[in-house]
Design an enzyme around this catalytic site. Structure first.
Site, short mmCIF file in Angstrom:
data_model
loop_
_atom_site.label_atom_id
_atom_site.label_comp_id
_atom_site.label_asym_id
_atom_site.label_seq_id
_atom_site.Cartn_x
_atom_site.Cartn_y
_atom_site.Cartn_z
N ASP A 93 0.86 -1.18 0.00
CA ASP A 93 0.00 0.00 0.00
C ASP A 93 0.90 1.23 0.00
O ASP A 93 1.45 1.62 1.04
CB ASP A 93 -0.91 0.01 1.23
CG ASP A 93 -2.01 -1.04 1.17
OD1 ASP A 93 -1.77 -2.13 0.60
OD2 ASP A 93 -3.09 -0.79 1.72
N LYS A 156 -6.80 3.64 -3.57
CA LYS A 156 -7.17 3.65 -2.15
C LYS A 156 -7.35 5.09 -1.68
O LYS A 156 -6.60 5.98 -2.06
CB LYS A 156 -6.08 2.94 -1.36
CG LYS A 156 -6.22 2.95 0.15
CD LYS A 156 -5.08 2.16 0.80
CE LYS A 156 -5.06 2.29 2.30
NZ LYS A 156 -3.93 1.55 2.91
N LYS A 185 -10.09 0.52 -2.63
CA LYS A 185 -10.02 0.27 -1.19
C LYS A 185 -10.45 1.52 -0.43
O LYS A 185 -9.93 2.61 -0.65
CB LYS A 185 -8.61 -0.13 -0.78
CG LYS A 185 -8.44 -0.36 0.72
CD LYS A 185 -7.06 -0.91 1.05
CE LYS A 185 -6.82 -0.98 2.55
NZ LYS A 185 -5.49 -1.54 2.88
#
Length: 237
Positions: A93, A156, A185
């Site tokens: 991430d 995300k 996400k």
């Protein structure tokens, strides 16, 4: 409301506080195994410990990269991602170069993401954190295009350390501007069942939260579906 097992399978059980200890990580992994969360999401220093603690389970390991500011050199991010994968991470991430995005240097943003993607290609998926609370609509769309062009696997919303958090409006926007093979996400201020379900209904494929246990246990079923952190309130996962 979704079935608790279905919800658990979409949750990255997250602990990114700088003061986290080995005992905290052991608890995180035990909870992830007990509730069958999709993954744990941790800082890179804890990846090898998580690999040991999660051995024999189906819980994956995600490691953050360039976190939480995104202002690291791209080469440093790529090295950080590679080391995390070597230690056992299956997902990265990463925070994109927020300053360059705000300045409109979208090529630099794309190249920053691409360096990380290339470094772990075939070994881990890459989720790109936008910090949506700092961006306008055009910038969010530009970030989607840069992530797609760079070969990222997910977009995300937030680090959880910046302004605001995930909103259903942002999830719909991101979902509308990336192709189906790229996931979305929702992270930041997703703390209860209703909010998590609203994010999924809006198009999220994954939820990043430190409140996974409360979510699967049905906490806050009357919460607002588009919750954001109040002014001055930390939105950390």
């Amino acid at each position: 409301m979704m079935d608790p097992a279905q919800l658990a399978g979409l949750i990255d059980h997250t602990l990114l506080k700088p003061e986290a200890s080995r005992n905290d990580i052991e608890r995180l992994c035990a909870e992830a195994k007990q509730h069958r969360f999709f993954s744990v999401c941790v800082n890179g220093i804890w990846v090898s410990a998580c690999r040991e603690l999660l051995s024999g389970s189906e819980v994956r390991i995600a490691a953050v990269c360039g976190f939480p500011l995104g202002a690291n050199a791209s080469q440093a991010k790529a090295f950080e991602a590679a080391r995390a994968v070597e230690d056992g991470a299956a997902e990265i991430d990463m925070v994109l170069q927020i300053g360059q995005l705000l300045a409109g240097d979208y090529e630099a943003v794309e190249q920053d993401i691409a360096q990380v993607v290339r470094m772990v290609e075939g070994k881990a998926i890459v989720k790109v954190i936008f910090e949506t609370g700092m961006l306008n609509t055009a910038q969010k769309i530009a970030a989607c295009k840069a992530a797609e062009a760079a070969g990222a696997h997910f977009v995300k919303t937030s680090t959880g350390f910046g302004k605001g958090g995930a909103t259903t409006e942002d999830i719909r926007l991101l979902r509308a501007h990336v192709p189906p093979h790229i996931g979305v996400k929702a992270s930041g201020a997703v703390r209860d069942t209703a909010t998590a379900c609203a994010m999924i209904q809006a198009g999220a494929n994954r939820i990043g939260t430190s409140s996974g246990i409360a979510i699967v246990n049905g906490a806050g079923s009357t919460a607002a579906n588009n919750r954001v952190a109040a002014p001055g309130e930390s939105s950390q996962y």
